[in-house]
Structure formats: C-alpha cells, structure tokens
Design a protein around this motif. Structure first.
Motif, PDB file in Angstrom:
ATOM      1  N   LYS A  76      25.215 -33.468 -48.741  1.00 23.58           N
ATOM      2  CA  LYS A  76      24.010 -33.586 -49.164  1.00 23.58           C
ATOM      3  C   LYS A  76      23.631 -35.143 -49.217  1.00 23.58           C
ATOM      4  O   LYS A  76      22.426 -35.391 -48.754  1.00 23.58           O
ATOM      5  CB  LYS A  76      23.870 -33.020 -50.691  1.00 23.58           C
ATOM      6  N   GLU A  77      24.558 -36.129 -49.505  1.00 24.63           N
ATOM      7  CA  GLU A  77      24.114 -37.419 -49.500  1.00 24.63           C
ATOM      8  C   GLU A  77      23.796 -37.903 -48.116  1.00 24.63           C
ATOM      9  O   GLU A  77      22.865 -38.553 -47.863  1.00 24.63           O
ATOM     10  CB  GLU A  77      25.208 -37.923 -49.928  1.00 24.63           C
ATOM     11  N   LYS A  78      24.568 -37.332 -47.124  1.00 30.83           N
ATOM     12  CA  LYS A  78      24.313 -37.803 -45.719  1.00 30.83           C
ATOM     13  C   LYS A  78      22.963 -37.289 -45.018  1.00 30.83           C
ATOM     14  O   LYS A  78      22.349 -38.170 -44.618  1.00 30.83           O
ATOM     15  CB  LYS A  78      25.686 -37.261 -44.841  1.00 30.83           C
ATOM     16  N   LEU A  79      22.700 -35.938 -45.558  1.00 35.37           N
ATOM     17  CA  LEU A  79      21.389 -35.599 -45.214  1.00 35.37           C
ATOM     18  C   LEU A  79      20.255 -36.250 -45.802  1.00 35.37           C
ATOM     19  O   LEU A  79      19.302 -36.288 -45.206  1.00 35.37           O
ATOM     20  CB  LEU A  79      21.332 -33.935 -45.495  1.00 35.37           C
ATOM     21  N   ASP A  80      20.397 -36.576 -47.083  1.00 33.20           N
ATOM     22  CA  ASP A  80      19.317 -37.420 -47.527  1.00 33.20           C
ATOM     23  C   ASP A  80      19.447 -38.679 -47.231  1.00 33.20           C
ATOM     24  O   ASP A  80      18.004 -39.197 -46.753  1.00 33.20           O
ATOM     25  CB  ASP A  80      19.687 -37.612 -49.394  1.00 33.20           C
ATOM     26  N   GLU A  81      20.268 -39.525 -46.630  1.00 34.90           N
ATOM     27  CA  GLU A  81      20.427 -40.632 -46.079  1.00 34.90           C
ATOM     28  C   GLU A  81      19.545 -40.721 -44.657  1.00 34.90           C
ATOM     29  O   GLU A  81      18.874 -41.553 -44.257  1.00 34.90           O
ATOM     30  CB  GLU A  81      21.766 -41.293 -45.598  1.00 34.90           C
ATOM     31  N   ALA A  82      19.833 -39.538 -44.165  1.00 32.33           N
ATOM     32  CA  ALA A  82      19.019 -39.479 -42.613  1.00 32.33           C
ATOM     33  C   ALA A  82      17.817 -38.926 -42.666  1.00 32.33           C
ATOM     34  O   ALA A  82      17.041 -38.822 -41.658  1.00 32.33           O
ATOM     35  CB  ALA A  82      20.002 -38.421 -41.998  1.00 32.33           C
ATOM     36  N   GLU A  83      17.165 -38.698 -43.942  1.00 26.55           N
ATOM     37  CA  GLU A  83      15.946 -38.037 -44.260  1.00 26.55           C
ATOM     38  C   GLU A  83      15.478 -36.911 -43.721  1.00 26.55           C
ATOM     39  O   GLU A  83      14.204 -36.606 -43.268  1.00 26.55           O
ATOM     40  CB  GLU A  83      15.022 -39.266 -44.005  1.00 26.55           C
TER      41      GLU A  83
END
Length: 120
Positions: A76-83
């Motif tokens: 979830k954090e990685k997907l948030d970082e990639a917007e």
C-alpha cells in the motif's frame, strides 16, 4: 519506484542487480496503469485489469502480506508513493479469471462422414 523515465530506470536498475519485486512494482505502477488509462477497448481494459489483479496478489505475498482481505502495508505504501493507489487498489478485490479459449468448437455446418463422396 521513482519518477525517472523508463530508459533511465532500466539503465540504473540492471536485472542482475535489482530485486524482481521492483520490476513487478514498476510493471504495475508505470506500464499497466498507463495502459489501462489509454486502452482503446473494454477487452484491453479487462486484460490489463487481470494483469494488475494477479501482480497485486504476487506482490502482496512477497511484501509480507498474510491477510487475504487487507493489502500488505508495504505494498500500500509503495502504491501511494507511485501515486497510483486510487487506480490500482480496486483491483485488489476483483476476481477476474482467464477464459479457456482453447476448447475446440465444432464446425458450423460440416457433417462428419467417412468418405469425401458421403460428405458431398
């Protein structure tokens, strides 16, 4: 995942020095999402949706996810970082399946016969 262009990213991350998970994440966040946005037909959207769904399952397991209902916090954090979280997250709960298109269908009008003359 970073915001550098594809060529720059590939040069900076050779396969022999990069974790497979980074390539999977890049595939989802950069290529599948942009393909989904620019898909010209619903069939293309369905194919990309299936790919996103399956890669999310793989990434979930690789990032320590043990609960099938909730996405792994690191993912979830990685997907948030990639917007792309708002685009990709709905595919977490989808159930797309591949259709078996290899099943043979009978010809539409030919009859089975033992000889050419019987067929005529």
């Amino acid at each position: 995942v970073g915001s550098c262009h594809s060529d720059e990213w590939r040069l900076a991350n050779p396969p022999w020095q990069t974790n497979v998970r980074e390539y999977q994440l890049r595939l989802v966040t950069k290529h599948f999402v942009s393909g989904l946005k620019s898909a010209s037909s619903t069939l293309d959207q369905h194919k990309l949706s299936f790919g996103i769904q399956e890669l999310l399952k793989i990434l979930h397991k690789e990032m320590g996810g043990d609960n099938e209902r909730e996405m792994a916090p690191l993912l979830k954090e990685k997907l948030d970082e990639a917007e792309v979280s708002n685009i990709v997250e709905p595919f977490w709960s989808t159930n797309y399946m591949q259709a078996d298109t290899t099943a043979l269908k009978p010809p539409p009008f030919f009859k089975k016969s033992n000889s050419y003359f019987a067929w005529l």
